[in-house]
Design an enzyme around this catalytic site. Structure first.
Site: not given
Length: 279
Positions: A124-125
């Site tokens: 995930d970012r």
């Protein structure tokens, strides 16, 4: 990369389209592969030329400049097949639709001067830690199958907001997760995809996680469901909206280790990062 007849530009891959009628004049197009196409693969198509049949073509997309994400990765390992980095929070692994240049993939391609660099798995970012990337299309498939067949061991550490609700021994949590189109939050509920996550307590507010499956936001959703959302999470329990340039709240979730048996050499590969200094 693909059957594209032109290289990436500034680390950004060309895109494929099927042209009909006439060759557009908005940009340059190169002929793609097609058995009955009048133009040979790799030919620059004449702008405005009439087409008597569909023509596969490739072009460089127009990607505007992006405000810098002020965090950089650290290269942990590199050989002819792989490059492994310690990804910082806030920097996407690959394009998320709004960021293309400010991603690990594009930055690595520019740094190494290689068009074929592609992450083999998702982080995930907001998640930091070990990210394994492929450098060669010729060997990529075997590594991708490792991840698809769940033959890769991943270890995460999270700092939660509140008391830890599990014990110090590894516990398997099985939950059905659902991701609805257009919604950021993943939910737990009937009809969802079964996910499996091993968890254990390692401190007053810290847990380790070993995901067996790879659902979107899996660790974040599971910990929230168990009453211990991750400190700094912008989506669970409350969706605060997506601001790609808000760096004020770091998600306290870190991919600490990735290991697997190399499908080509047979050697054990193990990549680690230092424990997070969350205090």
């Amino acid at each position: 990369m693909s059957d594209a007849p032109l290289p990436a530009r500034e680390g950004i891959s060309p895109q494929r389209v099927v042209l009909r009628g006439v060759v557009p004049t908005d940009r340059e197009y190169w002929a793609g592969a097609a058995g009955d196409a009048p133009y040979r693969w790799g030919t620059l198509l004449p702008a405005g030329a009439e087409l008597d049949r569909p023509q596969p073509a490739w072009f460089h997309p127009d990607v505007p400049a992006e405000a810098p994400i002020p965090f950089g990765y650290t290269v942990l390992f590199a050989d002819e097949d792989l490059v492994v980095v310690d990804k910082p929070p806030f920097l996407p692994s690959t394009s998320n639709g709004r960021l293309v240049r400010e991603t690990v993939q594009t930055r690595l391609r520019v740094e190494f001067g290689e068009d074929d660099i592609v992450p083999l798995h998702r982080l995930d970012r907001l998640t930091s830690g070990v990210l394994v990337c492929s450098r060669r299309a010729a060997t990529r498939g075997a590594y991708q199958r490792l991840f698809q067949e769940r033959r890769v061991n991943k270890l995460y550490r999270a700092r939660v907001d509140g008391e830890v609700t599990i014990g110090g021994d590894w516990q398997l949590v099985v939950l059905p997760l659902r991701k609805r189109r257009g919604e950021r939050q993943v939910t737990v509920g009937d009809g969802g995809v079964e996910t499996r996550t091993w968890l254990r307590r390692v401190g007053d507010r810290e847990v380790e996680a070993r995901p067996v499956t790879g659902h979107t936001h899996q660790i974040r959703v599971v910990l929230h469901h168990l009453g211990m959302p991750i400190d700094g999470d912008d989506t669970y329990p409350v969706d605060r909206g997506l601001d790609l340039y808000d760096f004020t709240r770091e998600l306290r979730l870190r991919a600490g280790a990735v290991s697997f048996d190399d499908p080509h050499s047979g050697r054990r590969r193990a990549f680690h990062v230092a424990a997070p200094g969350w205090g």
